[in-house]
Design an enzyme around this catalytic site. Structure first.
Site, PDB file in Angstrom:
ATOM      1  CB  SER A 114      11.552  81.907  54.550  1.00  0.00           C
ATOM      2  OG  SER A 114      11.109  82.802  53.559  1.00  0.00           O
ATOM      3  CE1 TYR A 142       6.433  88.028  53.691  1.00  0.00           C
ATOM      4  CE2 TYR A 142       8.019  86.534  52.701  1.00  0.00           C
ATOM      5  CZ  TYR A 142       7.730  87.605  53.518  1.00  0.00           C
ATOM      6  OH  TYR A 142       8.750  88.253  54.162  1.00  0.00           O
ATOM      7  CB  THR A 168       5.107  87.449  57.093  1.00  0.00           C
ATOM      8  OG1 THR A 168       5.876  86.428  57.721  1.00  0.00           O
ATOM      9  CG2 THR A 168       5.843  88.772  57.193  1.00  0.00           C
ATOM     10  CE  LYS A 242       8.963  86.961  61.299  1.00  0.00           C
ATOM     11  NZ  LYS A 242       9.309  87.869  60.208  1.00  0.00           N
ATOM     12  CG  HIS A 266      10.163  91.791  57.764  1.00  0.00           C
ATOM     13  ND1 HIS A 266       8.961  91.232  57.390  1.00  0.00           N
ATOM     14  CD2 HIS A 266      11.088  91.209  56.965  1.00  0.00           C
ATOM     15  CE1 HIS A 266       9.157  90.368  56.408  1.00  0.00           C
ATOM     16  NE2 HIS A 266      10.438  90.328  56.142  1.00  0.00           N
TER      17      HIS A 266
HETATM   18  C1  LIG Z   1      17.973  88.357  55.289  1.00  0.00           C
HETATM   19  C2  LIG Z   1      16.621  88.284  55.917  1.00  0.00           C
HETATM   20  C3  LIG Z   1      15.590  87.656  55.241  1.00  0.00           C
HETATM   21  C4  LIG Z   1      14.332  87.564  55.854  1.00  0.00           C
HETATM   22  N1  LIG Z   1      13.336  86.872  55.219  1.00  0.00           N
HETATM   23  C5  LIG Z   1      12.123  86.774  55.821  1.00  0.00           C
HETATM   24  C6  LIG Z   1      11.094  86.015  55.212  1.00  0.00           C
HETATM   25  O1  LIG Z   1      11.269  85.402  54.173  1.00  0.00           O
HETATM   26  N2  LIG Z   1       9.881  85.981  55.842  1.00  0.00           N
HETATM   27  C7  LIG Z   1       9.652  86.637  57.023  1.00  0.00           C
HETATM   28  O2  LIG Z   1       8.551  86.584  57.563  1.00  0.00           O
HETATM   29  N3  LIG Z   1      10.634  87.334  57.623  1.00  0.00           N
HETATM   30  C8  LIG Z   1      11.857  87.423  57.048  1.00  0.00           C
HETATM   31  N4  LIG Z   1      12.849  88.104  57.675  1.00  0.00           N
HETATM   32  C9  LIG Z   1      12.611  88.694  59.020  1.00  0.00           C
HETATM   33  C10 LIG Z   1      12.980  87.705  60.111  1.00  0.00           C
HETATM   34  O3  LIG Z   1      12.072  86.631  60.140  1.00  0.00           O
HETATM   35  C11 LIG Z   1      12.976  88.349  61.509  1.00  0.00           C
HETATM   36  O4  LIG Z   1      11.758  89.027  61.711  1.00  0.00           O
HETATM   37  C12 LIG Z   1      14.136  89.319  61.728  1.00  0.00           C
HETATM   38  O5  LIG Z   1      15.300  88.900  61.060  1.00  0.00           O
HETATM   39  C13 LIG Z   1      14.428  89.442  63.225  1.00  0.00           C
HETATM   40  O6  LIG Z   1      15.433  90.362  63.481  1.00  0.00           O
HETATM   41  P1  LIG Z   1      16.980  89.965  63.723  1.00  0.00           P
HETATM   42  O7  LIG Z   1      17.551  89.662  62.374  1.00  0.00           O
HETATM   43  O8  LIG Z   1      17.531  91.223  64.312  1.00  0.00           O
HETATM   44  O9  LIG Z   1      17.026  88.793  64.659  1.00  0.00           O
HETATM   45  C14 LIG Z   1      14.116  88.168  57.109  1.00  0.00           C
HETATM   46  C15 LIG Z   1      15.172  88.776  57.774  1.00  0.00           C
HETATM   47  C16 LIG Z   1      16.420  88.828  57.205  1.00  0.00           C
HETATM   48  C17 LIG Z   1      17.547  89.472  57.971  1.00  0.00           C
END
Ligand SMILES: Cc1cc2nc3c(=O)[nH]c(=O)nc-3n(C[C@H](O)[C@H](O)[C@H](O)COP(=O)(O)O)c2cc1C
Length: 378
Positions: A114, A142, A168, A242, A266
């Site tokens: 990330s 980002y 993203t 994404k 997300h």
């Molecule tokens: C706590 C948390 C932080 C996240 N931070 C980012 C991030 O910094 N950048 C991003 O593109 N997606 C972020 N995501 C989304 C994840 O990349 C991903 O799309 C998502 O967690 C997938 O679903 P799942 O948790 O059910 O596997 C985050 C998700 C969570 C749960």
């Protein structure tokens, strides 16, 4: 496994890791990692959409010599499971993103780091190493309001050996994170998005009467399709988008010749009641017709979910929360355990549906929509 923190007794599934993490994380971190936007309907829908799909197994097919190998962006991977970008992992465990990288490397899984990592990207790349057979290492981006700053971050990722950029596109602003607000979520001292150190403050201008703090403030800098082309022009790395859910957006991405698309909402953290990823995937697969790399995330908790994602046209999947829960429970060992469980379950699901390789997994691995399943025609 001497010296490694043990996997807690009775933890044998990704859901078990989640249940145990609830006891290891404090209320602040739990609200952040487990929560989603608003009423968390999309968070729940992601899970239920995978489980509602019914598999239609084949029997008596030869299975000897089977494997989970797959080709992604021209590279052969041992299996199709990657760690999704998740911010601030040191809030889950002091080893944070380093532990995730060690686990990904050991289990030949891909890792997407990330922008909001709590560990510098160079350190994560070193932990991932370059052992033969290790999974791909990608950087999630980002776009920042300061495009010069963004360009320098991209160059840092290139220099450190990241192999692709994941832009993203589904979070031009935060979702309504009600669970976090109820919990009074705050970043603990010492944890921050280290890559954003030195980012100049966004230019602000006084809002006139009737102007919106969101549309005339934050969103006046939000990325657009033009910025995708700009990003491609400043990097030699393949760019994936994404957060695509609409097939027309997938077509627009293909027209810009991006390298791939990640179907994602997300993890339900941005727009609540957005379509589940299992429901969105078939139409996007149809729109792309196999021309681009196609990945999906959101609610994948079982090997059968991975198999269903591939049956609906994805080449690979990502997991977000389960890896963080493994991290909270047992550091690198916990993340590795989560990856091992999911890969083992995928192999079992393949064997029991009569699929020797992932090329054998297809639409006919799923029940027809007329009986309640959804596919591309629904
Ligand atoms: C706590 C948390 C932080 C996240 N931070 C980012 C991030 O910094 N950048 C991003 O593109 N997606 C972020 N995501 C989304 C994840 O990349 C991903 O799309 C998502 O967690 C997938 O679903 P799942 O948790 O059910 O596997 C985050 C998700 C969570 C749960």
């Amino acid at each position: 496994m001497n010296g490694l923190p043990p996997i807690p007794d009775g933890v044998v599934t990704l859901d078990d890791h989640e249940a145990h993490a609830r006891t290891t994380l404090d209320a602040n971190a739990w609200a952040y990692f487990a929560g989603a936007a608003a009423d968390e309907r999309t968070l729940a829908a992601n899970r239920s959409a995978w489980s509602q799909l019914q598999l239609l197994p084949r029997v008596l097919r030869p299975l000897a010599g089977g494997h989970t190998r797959v080709t992604l962006l021209g590279r052969e991977l041992a299996h199709p499971i990657l760690l999704a970008p998740v911010a601030w992992q040191r809030m889950a465990h002091p080893d944070g993103e380093i532990a995730s990288a060690l686990a990904a490397s050991a289990l030949q899984a891909g890792l997407v780091l990330s922008t909001q990592s709590s560990t510098p990207l160079e350190d994560v790349a070193r932990a991932m190493g370059d052992a033969p057979g290790r999974g791909p290492l990608w950087f999630q981006l980002y776009l920042q309001h300061d495009r010069g700053f963004t360009r320098e971050l991209v160059q840092r990722a290139e220099r450190a050996g990241y192999e692709a950029l994941v832009l993203t596109v589904d979070a031009p602003c935060h979702g309504a994170r009600d669970r976090e607000r109820r919990a009074g979520f705050k970043l603990p001292p010492g944890i921050r998005a280290v890559h954003l150190d030195g980012l100049p403050p966004a230019p602000t201008q006084a809002l006139g009467p009737g102007q919106s703090a969101l549309f005339d403030g934050l969103l006046s800098q939000a990325p657009t399709w033009d910025d995708v082309a700009w990003l491609q022009s400043i990097t030699r790395l393949p760019v994936l988008l994404k957060g695509i859910l609409h097939p027309d957006d997938a077509r627009q991405a293909a027209a810009l010749q991006v390298a791939g698309v990640i179907v994602s909402n997300h993890g339900g953290r941005t727009l609540d009641t957005a379509v589940s990823t299992a429901s969105a995937l078939p139409r996007i697969a149809e729109a792309l017709r196999g021309e681009l790399a196609l990945l999906v995330d959101g609610g994948i908790r079982r090997g059968t979910d991975v198999l269903k994602a591939l049956a609906l046209g994805a080449h690979a999947v990502l997991i977000g929360r389960p890896a963080v829960f493994g991290l909270a429970n047992a550091g690198a060992h916990g993340v590795a355990h989560v990856l091992r469980l999911l890969r083992d379950e995928l192999e079992i699901a393949m064997a029991l549906t009569g699929c020797r390789t992932l090329a054998d997994v297809g639409r006919d691995s799923l029940l027809h929509p007329a009986t309640g399943n959804f596919t591309i025609d629904s």
